[in-house]
Design a protein around this motif. Structure first.
Motif, PDB file in Angstrom:
ATOM      1  N   ASP A   2       0.835  -1.191   0.000  1.00 50.48           N
ATOM      2  CA  ASP A   2       0.000   0.000   0.000  1.00 50.48           C
ATOM      3  C   ASP A   2       0.873   1.245   0.000  1.00 50.48           C
ATOM      4  O   ASP A   2       1.832   1.345   0.775  1.00 50.48           O
ATOM      5  N   VAL A   3       0.533   2.192  -0.871  1.00 51.86           N
ATOM      6  CA  VAL A   3       1.238   3.473  -0.939  1.00 51.86           C
ATOM      7  C   VAL A   3       0.211   4.580  -0.759  1.00 51.86           C
ATOM      8  O   VAL A   3      -0.784   4.624  -1.486  1.00 51.86           O
ATOM      9  N   LEU A   4       0.457   5.431   0.199  1.00 52.13           N
ATOM     10  CA  LEU A   4      -0.400   6.577   0.446  1.00 52.13           C
ATOM     11  C   LEU A   4       0.303   7.803  -0.114  1.00 52.13           C
ATOM     12  O   LEU A   4       1.379   8.167   0.347  1.00 52.13           O
ATOM     13  N   VAL A   5      -0.298   8.417  -1.143  1.00 54.71           N
ATOM     14  CA  VAL A   5       0.281   9.604  -1.771  1.00 54.71           C
ATOM     15  C   VAL A   5      -0.407  10.822  -1.164  1.00 54.71           C
ATOM     16  O   VAL A   5      -1.612  11.008  -1.339  1.00 54.71           O
ATOM     17  N   LEU A   6       0.364  11.629  -0.457  1.00 60.76           N
ATOM     18  CA  LEU A   6      -0.168  12.818   0.205  1.00 60.76           C
ATOM     19  C   LEU A   6      -0.081  14.013  -0.723  1.00 60.76           C
ATOM     20  O   LEU A   6       0.939  14.244  -1.361  1.00 60.76           O
ATOM     21  N   GLY A   7      -1.157  14.763  -0.805  1.00 59.14           N
ATOM     22  CA  GLY A   7      -1.224  15.943  -1.659  1.00 59.14           C
ATOM     23  C   GLY A   7      -2.664  16.200  -2.044  1.00 59.14           C
ATOM     24  O   GLY A   7      -3.589  15.628  -1.463  1.00 59.14           O
ATOM     25  N   GLU A   8      -2.858  17.034  -3.030  1.00 56.06           N
ATOM     26  CA  GLU A   8      -4.199  17.357  -3.489  1.00 56.06           C
ATOM     27  C   GLU A   8      -4.873  16.126  -4.090  1.00 56.06           C
ATOM     28  O   GLU A   8      -4.214  15.239  -4.613  1.00 56.06           O
ATOM     29  N   ALA A   9      -6.195  16.113  -3.998  1.00 56.95           N
ATOM     30  CA  ALA A   9      -6.974  15.005  -4.555  1.00 56.95           C
ATOM     31  C   ALA A   9      -6.705  14.879  -6.053  1.00 56.95           C
ATOM     32  O   ALA A   9      -6.536  15.881  -6.751  1.00 56.95           O
ATOM     33  N   GLN A  10      -6.672  13.648  -6.510  1.00 54.95           N
ATOM     34  CA  GLN A  10      -6.449  13.345  -7.919  1.00 54.95           C
ATOM     35  C   GLN A  10      -7.614  12.493  -8.424  1.00 54.95           C
ATOM     36  O   GLN A  10      -8.221  11.749  -7.670  1.00 54.95           O
ATOM     37  N   PRO A  11      -7.903  12.563  -9.719  1.00 56.34           N
ATOM     38  CA  PRO A  11      -8.985  11.723 -10.253  1.00 56.34           C
ATOM     39  C   PRO A  11      -8.641  10.241 -10.101  1.00 56.34           C
ATOM     40  O   PRO A  11      -7.463   9.853 -10.174  1.00 56.34           O
ATOM     41  N   GLY A  13      -7.695   6.667 -10.806  1.00 57.72           N
ATOM     42  CA  GLY A  13      -6.933   6.088 -11.899  1.00 57.72           C
ATOM     43  C   GLY A  13      -5.835   6.977 -12.451  1.00 57.72           C
ATOM     44  O   GLY A  13      -5.138   6.586 -13.386  1.00 57.72           O
ATOM     45  N   ALA A  14      -5.680   8.169 -11.887  1.00 55.33           N
ATOM     46  CA  ALA A  14      -4.645   9.087 -12.376  1.00 55.33           C
ATOM     47  C   ALA A  14      -3.253   8.513 -12.112  1.00 55.33           C
ATOM     48  O   ALA A  14      -3.014   7.888 -11.084  1.00 55.33           O
ATOM     49  N   VAL A  15      -2.363   8.723 -13.048  1.00 58.31           N
ATOM     50  CA  VAL A  15      -0.962   8.361 -12.879  1.00 58.31           C
ATOM     51  C   VAL A  15      -0.232   9.642 -12.495  1.00 58.31           C
ATOM     52  O   VAL A  15      -0.314  10.643 -13.222  1.00 58.31           O
ATOM     53  N   VAL A  16       0.424   9.628 -11.344  1.00 58.85           N
ATOM     54  CA  VAL A  16       1.056  10.837 -10.825  1.00 58.85           C
ATOM     55  C   VAL A  16       2.519  10.573 -10.478  1.00 58.85           C
ATOM     56  O   VAL A  16       2.923   9.427 -10.298  1.00 58.85           O
ATOM     57  N   LYS A  17       3.299  11.635 -10.388  1.00 56.91           N
ATOM     58  CA  LYS A  17       4.679  11.530  -9.935  1.00 56.91           C
ATOM     59  C   LYS A  17       4.705  11.846  -8.442  1.00 56.91           C
ATOM     60  O   LYS A  17       4.194  12.876  -8.005  1.00 56.91           O
ATOM     61  N   ALA A  18       5.294  10.926  -7.685  1.00 54.29           N
ATOM     62  CA  ALA A  18       5.376  11.087  -6.239  1.00 54.29           C
ATOM     63  C   ALA A  18       6.747  10.626  -5.776  1.00 54.29           C
ATOM     64  O   ALA A  18       7.427   9.862  -6.466  1.00 54.29           O
ATOM     65  N   ARG A  19       7.153  11.118  -4.607  1.00 54.26           N
ATOM     66  CA  ARG A  19       8.449  10.752  -4.028  1.00 54.26           C
ATOM     67  C   ARG A  19       8.213  10.127  -2.662  1.00 54.26           C
ATOM     68  O   ARG A  19       7.454  10.657  -1.843  1.00 54.26           O
ATOM     69  N   LEU A  40       3.031  13.938  -3.403  1.00 56.19           N
ATOM     70  CA  LEU A  40       2.793  14.317  -4.784  1.00 56.19           C
ATOM     71  C   LEU A  40       3.787  15.417  -5.153  1.00 56.19           C
ATOM     72  O   LEU A  40       3.907  16.413  -4.440  1.00 56.19           O
ATOM     73  N   GLN A  41       4.513  15.236  -6.246  1.00 58.54           N
ATOM     74  CA  GLN A  41       5.576  16.180  -6.599  1.00 58.54           C
ATOM     75  C   GLN A  41       5.066  17.553  -7.003  1.00 58.54           C
ATOM     76  O   GLN A  41       5.834  18.504  -7.022  1.00 58.54           O
ATOM     77  N   THR A  42       3.777  17.670  -7.296  1.00 59.07           N
ATOM     78  CA  THR A  42       3.226  18.970  -7.680  1.00 59.07           C
ATOM     79  C   THR A  42       2.460  19.633  -6.536  1.00 59.07           C
ATOM     80  O   THR A  42       1.810  20.645  -6.741  1.00 59.07           O
ATOM     81  N   SER A  43       2.542  19.078  -5.339  1.00 57.70           N
ATOM     82  CA  SER A  43       1.765  19.600  -4.216  1.00 57.70           C
ATOM     83  C   SER A  43       2.601  20.512  -3.328  1.00 57.70           C
ATOM     84  O   SER A  43       3.823  20.580  -3.444  1.00 57.70           O
TER      85      SER A  43
END
Length: 102
Positions: A2-11, A13-19, A40-43
Motif C-alpha cells: 500500500d502506498v499513500l500519496v499525500l497531496g491534493e486530490a487526484q482523479p 486512476g490518475a498516474v502521478v509523480k510522487a516521491r 505528490l511532486q506537484t503539491s
C-alpha cells in the motif's frame, strides 16, 4: 503493498509523480502491514523529504494519517509502531518487489 500519496486530490486512476518520504509501521492482527508514504511532486508537500520534516512543516498531517489507520477497522485491529524514514521505506519496497518476482 500500500502506498499513500499525500497531496491534493487526484482523479481515480490518475498516474502521478510522487516521491517516497517514509513508511508507517503497522501491525494488523499481529502481522506486518506497513504503508509507504509518498508526496505528490506537484503539491505544497513536495518539499518534504522525511516524516520528521512533515511534522515540522505541516504539523498534524501524520497524526491524522496514523489515527485514521488505527481506527478505520475498529478498535484495536491495527496498531501503529510509528514512522520510519525513506531508507526504511525503500527496504519495504525492495522486499515487496522481490516477493512479487518469485
Amino acid at each position: 503493498m500500500d502506498v499513500l500519496v499525500l497531496g491534493e486530490a487526484q482523479p481515480r486512476g490518475a498516474v502521478v509523480k510522487a516521491r517516497v518520504i517514509g513508511v508507517l509501521k503497522l501491525l494488523d492482527g499481529g502481522e506486518i502491514d506497513d504503508k509507504i508514504l509518498a508526496v505528490l511532486q506537484t503539491s505544497a508537500l513536495a518539499s518534504v523529504g522525511t516524516p520528521e520534516e512533515m511534522d515540522t512543516k505541516f504539523p498534524g498531517v501524520l497524526s491524522i494519517v496514523r489515527t485514521w489507520f488505527e481506527s478505520y477497522q475498529g478498535p484495536s485491529e491495527l496498531t501503529s509502531k510509528g514512522y520510519a524514514g525513506p531508507s526504511d521505506a525503500m527496504k519495504v519496497i525492495s522486499s515487496a518487489k522481490a516477493s512479487f518476482e518469485k
